[in-house]
Design an enzyme around this catalytic site. Structure first.
Site, PDB file in Angstrom:
ATOM      1  N   CYS A  74      27.962  18.428  -0.167  1.00 41.17           N
ATOM      2  CA  CYS A  74      27.405  17.546   0.855  1.00 41.17           C
ATOM      3  C   CYS A  74      26.315  18.315   1.573  1.00 41.17           C
ATOM      4  O   CYS A  74      26.383  19.540   1.685  1.00 41.17           O
ATOM      5  CB  CYS A  74      28.479  17.122   1.851  1.00 41.17           C
TER       6      CYS A  74
ATOM      7  N   CYS B  26      24.590  13.920   6.545  1.00 35.84           N
ATOM      8  CA  CYS B  26      25.020  14.218   5.181  1.00 35.84           C
ATOM      9  C   CYS B  26      23.929  13.964   4.133  1.00 35.84           C
ATOM     10  O   CYS B  26      24.210  13.909   2.940  1.00 35.84           O
ATOM     11  CB  CYS B  26      26.273  13.415   4.840  1.00 35.84           C
TER      12      CYS B  26
ATOM     13  N   LYS C 125      36.297   7.465   2.187  1.00 41.10           N
ATOM     14  CA  LYS C 125      36.180   8.380   3.322  1.00 41.10           C
ATOM     15  C   LYS C 125      35.784   7.569   4.538  1.00 41.10           C
ATOM     16  O   LYS C 125      34.690   7.004   4.602  1.00 41.10           O
ATOM     17  CB  LYS C 125      35.126   9.445   3.022  1.00 41.10           C
TER      18      LYS C 125
ATOM     19  N   ARG D 193      28.120   9.009  11.776  1.00 43.57           N
ATOM     20  CA  ARG D 193      28.110   8.874  10.322  1.00 43.57           C
ATOM     21  C   ARG D 193      28.510   7.468   9.845  1.00 43.57           C
ATOM     22  O   ARG D 193      28.844   7.264   8.693  1.00 43.57           O
ATOM     23  CB  ARG D 193      29.061   9.902   9.703  1.00 43.57           C
TER      24      ARG D 193
ATOM     25  N   GLU E   5      35.079   0.907  -3.318  1.00 47.94           N
ATOM     26  CA  GLU E   5      34.569   2.279  -3.437  1.00 47.94           C
ATOM     27  C   GLU E   5      35.290   3.032  -4.552  1.00 47.94           C
ATOM     28  O   GLU E   5      34.674   3.769  -5.320  1.00 47.94           O
ATOM     29  CB  GLU E   5      34.741   3.032  -2.108  1.00 47.94           C
TER      30      GLU E   5
ATOM     31  N   LYS F 267      40.553   9.911   2.554  1.00 44.43           N
ATOM     32  CA  LYS F 267      40.661  10.701   3.782  1.00 44.43           C
ATOM     33  C   LYS F 267      40.198   9.918   4.987  1.00 44.43           C
ATOM     34  O   LYS F 267      39.341   9.069   4.823  1.00 44.43           O
ATOM     35  CB  LYS F 267      39.901  12.022   3.630  1.00 44.43           C
TER      36      LYS F 267
ATOM     37  N   TYR G   4      45.186  22.303   5.487  1.00 46.83           N
ATOM     38  CA  TYR G   4      45.040  23.630   6.097  1.00 46.83           C
ATOM     39  C   TYR G   4      46.400  24.311   6.245  1.00 46.83           C
ATOM     40  O   TYR G   4      46.468  25.489   6.553  1.00 46.83           O
ATOM     41  CB  TYR G   4      44.332  23.499   7.452  1.00 46.83           C
TER      42      TYR G   4
HETATM   43  C1  PBG Z   1      31.384  16.780   5.182  1.00 40.16           C
HETATM   44  C2  PBG Z   1      32.859  16.779   5.304  1.00 40.16           C
HETATM   45  C3  PBG Z   1      33.615  16.498   6.436  1.00 40.16           C
HETATM   46  C4  PBG Z   1      34.931  16.769   6.110  1.00 40.16           C
HETATM   47  C5  PBG Z   1      34.958  17.169   4.787  1.00 40.16           C
HETATM   48  N1  PBG Z   1      33.664  17.148   4.295  1.00 40.16           N
HETATM   49  C6  PBG Z   1      33.214  16.092   7.806  1.00 40.16           C
HETATM   50  C7  PBG Z   1      32.458  14.856   8.031  1.00 40.16           C
HETATM   51  O1  PBG Z   1      32.245  14.053   7.134  1.00 40.16           O
HETATM   52  O2  PBG Z   1      32.010  14.684   9.154  1.00 40.16           O
HETATM   53  C8  PBG Z   1      36.084  16.684   7.060  1.00 40.16           C
HETATM   54  C9  PBG Z   1      37.214  17.605   6.773  1.00 40.16           C
HETATM   55  C10 PBG Z   1      38.119  17.859   7.929  1.00 40.16           C
HETATM   56  O3  PBG Z   1      37.990  17.258   9.021  1.00 40.16           O
HETATM   57  O4  PBG Z   1      39.003  18.681   7.759  1.00 40.16           O
HETATM   58  N2  PBG Z   1      30.783  15.709   4.584  1.00 40.16           N
END
Ligand code: PBG
Length: 327
Positions: A122, A132, A198, A220, A236, A251, A316
């Site tokens: 990204c 992004c 996402k 975003r 999607e 996610k 994590y």
């Molecule tokens: C970037 C990306 C993000 C996350 C993973 N890849 C942040 C966003 O889209 O703002 C989030 C991961 C997390 O919060 O642990 N595109």
């Protein structure tokens, strides 16, 4: 006293730990977990991420040690995020073959050839405005120009030895473009894990400190999905499957269990879920105050994510969970 004879006594199956373990429908294993890690330039660096207790930004030399610890615990896969030395409007640093991420990939694959190395793909870690993609003159994210840059970056990461590239940008058509760029460069075996579903989420907030990529203006919502929508998630997913994604990701995880449960029976490829930064940090923050037990809460959420239909989880908690499971 005569007892009532009941045909249904589900509690019989809960009478002891042994019986409960035997009949458990869902299990967690360290091999299901992917450990997300942040890589920064420099030497000897392990900078704590304030809003994600226990997580750090690592320089490549220190990253090797942390990944060694993860492997020792049984974790077999990592997802890398890069914090480049310089950022600009085009996110040019993503095309540097000697940048932090390609260099981390090379060192990791040298040290741990069996480790599955994934790279988040990204532009937001690389752009100075934090979006992004690259911007049109009127400040919107230019879909097709962004897709071109991502496809080129995918080949560079594959060149460095990444096993998996994971586009997290949510541009339209990027999976097909990445697949064809990889194939064109001879990387037929490089897997594409698409962040297919996402949502624009408040739960990414701690990540934006970790990756230093908070948008400098706006948000975003012009590319990430609206939390209100479930049918759009199916769309999607269908598009990314048709474009050749090898694995699909949803996610955030805990607020998308319904989406996982809908996708699992209809997607014929592995389904991943990302327990994102805010999901981690809220457990850590409450645990620090003694308001809940970290281990119980973490394992419960991860098990629920598996139960909903995810076969793989980015978390994590990966190293801790792997250690807890082997106790
Ligand atoms: C970037 C990306 C993000 C996350 C993973 N890849 C942040 C966003 O889209 O703002 C989030 C991961 C997390 O919060 O642990 N595109």
């Amino acid at each position: 006293m005569t007892r009532v004879t009941m045909a249904e006594r589900p509690r019989r199956l809960r009478q002891s730990a042994r019986v409960r373990q035997m009949v458990a429908e869902t299990r967690l294993s360290p091999t299901d977990l992917i450990y997300p890690l942040f890589v920064r330039p420099g030497q000897g660096e392990a900078r704590p991420i304030h809003s994600m207790p226990g997580q750090h930004q690592w320089s490549v030399d220190r990253l090797l040690g942390e990944v060694g610890r993860a492997i020792g615990a049984g974790v077999g896969a990592v997802m890398l995020f890069g914090i480049p030395a310089t950022k600009d409007a085009q996110g040019s640093a993503i095309h540097d073959p000697h940048g932090v991420v390609p260099s981390a990939v090379r060192h990791l694959k040298d040290a741990y050839p069996d480790l599955v190395v994934m790279v988040d793909l990204c532009l937001c870690d690389y752009t100075d405005h934090g979006h992004c993609g690259i911007l049109t003159p009127d400040g919107r994210v230019d879909n097709d120009a962004t897709v071109d840059r991502l496809a080129t970056a995918a080949t560079l990461f594959a060149e460095a030895g990444a096993d998996v590239v994971a586009p997290s940008d949510m541009m339209d058509g990027r999976v097909a473009a990445i697949r064809s760029a990889l194939d064109g460069a001879g990387h037929m075996d490089t897997l594409v894990l698409s962040y297919a579903v996402k949502y624009a989420s408040g739960f990414y907030a701690p990540f934006r400190e970790a990756a230093e990529n908070r948008p400098q203006f706006g948000d975003r919502r012009g590319y990430q999905m609206d939390v209100a929508n479930a049918r759009e998630a199916l769309r999607e997913a269908r598009l990314d499957l048709a474009e050749g994604a090898d694995l699909l990701m949803v996610k955030p995880a805990l607020s998308s269990l319904d989406i996982l449960a809908r996708l699992a029976p209809i997607v014929d490829r592995p389904l991943a879920a990302y327990q994102v930064s805010g999901e981690y940090s809220q457990i850590m923050a409450a645990a620090e105050r003694g308001w809940l037990d970290e281990r119980t809460a973490a394992l419960e959420t991860l098990l629920a994510i598996r139960r909903a239909g995810a076969s793989v989880i980015l978390t994590y908690f990966a190293v801790k969970v792997a250690q807890w499971l082997s106790e």
